[in-house]
Design a protein around this motif. Structure first.
Motif, mmCIF file in Angstrom:
data_model
loop_
_atom_site.group_PDB
_atom_site.id
_atom_site.type_symbol
_atom_site.label_atom_id
_atom_site.label_comp_id
_atom_site.label_asym_id
_atom_site.label_seq_id
_atom_site.Cartn_x
_atom_site.Cartn_y
_atom_site.Cartn_z
ATOM 1 N N GLY A 63 2.399 11.937 10.959
ATOM 2 C CA GLY A 63 3.594 11.653 10.172
ATOM 3 C C GLY A 63 3.457 10.541 9.167
ATOM 4 O O GLY A 63 4.260 10.440 8.251
ATOM 5 N N GLY A 64 2.460 9.697 9.306
ATOM 6 C CA GLY A 64 2.313 8.591 8.367
ATOM 7 C C GLY A 64 1.496 8.995 7.168
ATOM 8 O O GLY A 64 1.987 9.062 6.053
ATOM 9 N N GLY A 65 0.239 9.302 7.421
ATOM 10 C CA GLY A 65 -0.631 9.759 6.361
ATOM 11 C C GLY A 65 -0.667 8.836 5.169
ATOM 12 O O GLY A 65 -0.771 7.630 5.299
ATOM 13 N N SER A 66 -0.547 9.424 4.001
ATOM 14 C CA SER A 66 -0.717 8.684 2.749
ATOM 15 C C SER A 66 0.529 8.761 1.883
ATOM 16 O O SER A 66 0.469 9.066 0.702
ATOM 17 C CB SER A 66 -1.929 9.241 1.995
ATOM 18 N N HIS A 67 1.666 8.490 2.478
ATOM 19 C CA HIS A 67 2.922 8.507 1.741
ATOM 20 C C HIS A 67 3.227 7.111 1.200
ATOM 21 O O HIS A 67 3.210 6.141 1.940
ATOM 22 C CB HIS A 67 4.085 8.939 2.649
ATOM 23 N N GLY A 68 3.547 7.053 -0.085
ATOM 24 C CA GLY A 68 3.947 5.796 -0.686
ATOM 25 C C GLY A 68 5.439 5.608 -0.548
ATOM 26 O O GLY A 68 6.125 6.470 -0.043
ATOM 27 N N PRO A 69 5.977 4.507 -0.924
ATOM 28 C CA PRO A 69 5.299 3.494 -1.717
ATOM 29 C C PRO A 69 4.599 2.415 -0.888
ATOM 30 O O PRO A 69 3.701 1.741 -1.385
ATOM 31 C CB PRO A 69 6.436 2.869 -2.532
ATOM 32 N N MET A 70 4.986 2.233 0.349
ATOM 33 C CA MET A 70 4.423 1.136 1.148
ATOM 34 C C MET A 70 3.216 1.639 1.942
ATOM 35 O O MET A 70 3.267 1.801 3.146
ATOM 36 C CB MET A 70 5.492 0.544 2.067
ATOM 37 N N TYR A 71 2.113 1.872 1.224
ATOM 38 C CA TYR A 71 0.924 2.420 1.861
ATOM 39 C C TYR A 71 0.428 1.554 3.008
ATOM 40 O O TYR A 71 -0.043 2.065 4.022
ATOM 41 C CB TYR A 71 -0.182 2.608 0.820
ATOM 42 N N ALA A 72 0.530 0.240 2.883
ATOM 43 C CA ALA A 72 0.017 -0.661 3.921
ATOM 44 C C ALA A 72 0.765 -0.506 5.240
ATOM 45 O O ALA A 72 0.249 -0.885 6.287
ATOM 46 C CB ALA A 72 0.074 -2.111 3.449
ATOM 47 N N ASP A 73 1.955 0.067 5.216
ATOM 48 C CA ASP A 73 2.690 0.310 6.463
ATOM 49 C C ASP A 73 2.161 1.524 7.209
ATOM 50 O O ASP A 73 2.590 1.788 8.329
ATOM 51 C CB ASP A 73 4.182 0.535 6.172
ATOM 52 N N ARG A 74 1.251 2.268 6.629
ATOM 53 C CA ARG A 74 0.757 3.524 7.204
ATOM 54 C C ARG A 74 -0.477 3.362 8.070
ATOM 55 O O ARG A 74 -0.931 4.316 8.666
ATOM 56 C CB ARG A 74 0.456 4.533 6.082
ATOM 57 N N TYR A 75 -1.044 2.161 8.118
ATOM 58 C CA TYR A 75 -2.270 1.954 8.889
ATOM 59 C C TYR A 75 -2.292 0.543 9.460
ATOM 60 O O TYR A 75 -1.676 -0.371 8.921
ATOM 61 C CB TYR A 75 -3.510 2.194 8.018
ATOM 62 N N PRO A 76 -3.011 0.375 10.585
ATOM 63 C CA PRO A 76 -3.123 -0.962 11.190
ATOM 64 C C PRO A 76 -3.896 -1.921 10.264
ATOM 65 O O PRO A 76 -4.696 -1.485 9.438
ATOM 66 C CB PRO A 76 -3.913 -0.713 12.479
ATOM 67 N N PRO A 77 -3.661 -3.212 10.419
ATOM 68 C CA PRO A 77 -4.300 -4.202 9.537
ATOM 69 C C PRO A 77 -5.824 -4.101 9.483
ATOM 70 O O PRO A 77 -6.422 -4.399 8.444
ATOM 71 C CB PRO A 77 -3.864 -5.550 10.125
ATOM 72 N N GLU A 78 -6.465 -3.679 10.562
ATOM 73 C CA GLU A 78 -7.929 -3.615 10.556
ATOM 74 C C GLU A 78 -8.479 -2.549 9.607
ATOM 75 O O GLU A 78 -9.683 -2.491 9.352
ATOM 76 C CB GLU A 78 -8.494 -3.417 11.968
ATOM 77 N N PHE A 79 -7.602 -1.705 9.054
ATOM 78 C CA PHE A 79 -8.029 -0.693 8.093
ATOM 79 C C PHE A 79 -7.750 -1.121 6.651
ATOM 80 O O PHE A 79 -7.836 -0.314 5.738
ATOM 81 C CB PHE A 79 -7.384 0.660 8.404
ATOM 82 N N GLN A 80 -7.473 -2.393 6.448
ATOM 83 C CA GLN A 80 -7.293 -2.931 5.098
ATOM 84 C C GLN A 80 -8.651 -3.326 4.529
ATOM 85 O O GLN A 80 -8.925 -4.480 4.241
ATOM 86 C CB GLN A 80 -6.344 -4.129 5.115
ATOM 87 N N ARG A 81 -9.505 -2.333 4.386
ATOM 88 C CA ARG A 81 -10.864 -2.600 3.932
ATOM 89 C C ARG A 81 -10.940 -2.764 2.416
ATOM 90 O O ARG A 81 -11.704 -3.569 1.910
ATOM 91 C CB ARG A 81 -11.785 -1.470 4.385
ATOM 92 N N PHE A 82 -10.188 -1.959 1.684
ATOM 93 C CA PHE A 82 -10.218 -2.027 0.224
ATOM 94 C C PHE A 82 -9.151 -3.007 -0.246
ATOM 95 O O PHE A 82 -7.989 -2.888 0.123
ATOM 96 C CB PHE A 82 -9.993 -0.635 -0.383
ATOM 97 N N LYS A 83 -9.560 -3.972 -1.059
ATOM 98 C CA LYS A 83 -8.651 -5.014 -1.525
ATOM 99 C C LYS A 83 -8.942 -5.302 -2.983
ATOM 100 O O LYS A 83 -10.048 -5.031 -3.438
ATOM 101 C CB LYS A 83 -8.829 -6.277 -0.680
ATOM 102 N N PRO A 84 -7.987 -5.842 -3.731
ATOM 103 C CA PRO A 84 -6.666 -6.328 -3.363
ATOM 104 C C PRO A 84 -5.699 -5.169 -3.130
ATOM 105 O O PRO A 84 -5.900 -4.066 -3.615
ATOM 106 C CB PRO A 84 -6.234 -7.165 -4.572
ATOM 107 N N LEU A 85 -4.627 -5.462 -2.384
ATOM 108 C CA LEU A 85 -3.641 -4.457 -1.994
ATOM 109 C C LEU A 85 -2.349 -4.608 -2.776
ATOM 110 O O LEU A 85 -2.040 -5.676 -3.284
ATOM 111 C CB LEU A 85 -3.311 -4.592 -0.503
ATOM 112 N N CYS A 86 -1.591 -3.539 -2.767
ATOM 113 C CA CYS A 86 -0.240 -3.563 -3.308
ATOM 114 C C CYS A 86 0.710 -3.556 -2.112
ATOM 115 O O CYS A 86 0.684 -2.634 -1.302
ATOM 116 C CB CYS A 86 0.007 -2.328 -4.172
#
Length: 179
Positions: free
Chosen positions: A31-54
């Motif tokens: 149900g989460g997948g890749s829906h915007g606008p708040m992409y960072a809410d779709r995955y746990p913090p340890e998956f914030q590999r690509f930066k900078p983020l929006c």
């Protein structure tokens, strides 16, 4: 609390453990997948590999393209991780399976000014929304018909064929997997 796509993995494990004889269809909806606008809410913090983020809901006006792409790419990284977990559980179960994964849509990331997904009635989806991933993995011998493209209705026909379900709604020509 947070709800992530990997929350379906224990449900799959439970379904595999309770399986009885015969074929079983298990549908997992990420149900989460890749829906915007708040992409960072779709995955746990340890998956914030690509930066900078929006991290702003107004991504079209307050984020750079690099921040949008990075935030979106992190969702793809996380979905890949979840799919790996699901396939690992299926492999570990020792049960025969055919795994089919597809997205319901792609996402526009400022192509020609478009954001997110969906178009007004009567307008075709742009390629970045219409062309979606299809992944098939099987523990049993199957043959996949090579086609230039596969459609969502063909996935329906394929699942019915794999489960040996007969209905006038089923078009055998649509099935792209045979056992």
């Amino acid at each position: 609390g947070a709800c992530y796509d990997e929350d379906v993995v224990p449900l799959l494990e439970q379904s595999l453990k309770s399986r009885e004889a015969g074929q079983q269809l298990v549908v997992l909806h990420l149900g989460g997948g890749s829906h915007g606008p708040m992409y960072a809410d779709r995955y746990p913090p340890e998956f914030q590999r690509f930066k900078p983020l929006c991290n702003d809901a107004d991504i079209a006006n307050r984020c750079t393209l690099d921040e949008i792409y990075n935030s979106y790419d992190n969702t793809i990284l996380y979905v890949d991780h979840v799919l790996g977990e699901i396939i690992g559980k299926l492999d570990h179960s020792g049960l025969p399976y055919v795994f089919i994964y597809l997205s319901d849509h792609g996402e526009s990331l400022m192509e020609e000014g478009r954001m997110f997904h969906g178009m007004p009635p009567g307008m075709a989806l742009p390629p970045e929304q219409a062309q979606i991933p299809l992944i098939v993995k099987s523990s049993v011998p199957i043959t996949i018909d090579k086609r230039a493209e596969y459609s969502q209705p063909e996935v329906y026909d394929t699942v019915l064929s794999l489960l040996s379900i007969q209905t006038p709604l089923f078009d055998t020509r649509g099935s792209f997997i045979s056992r």
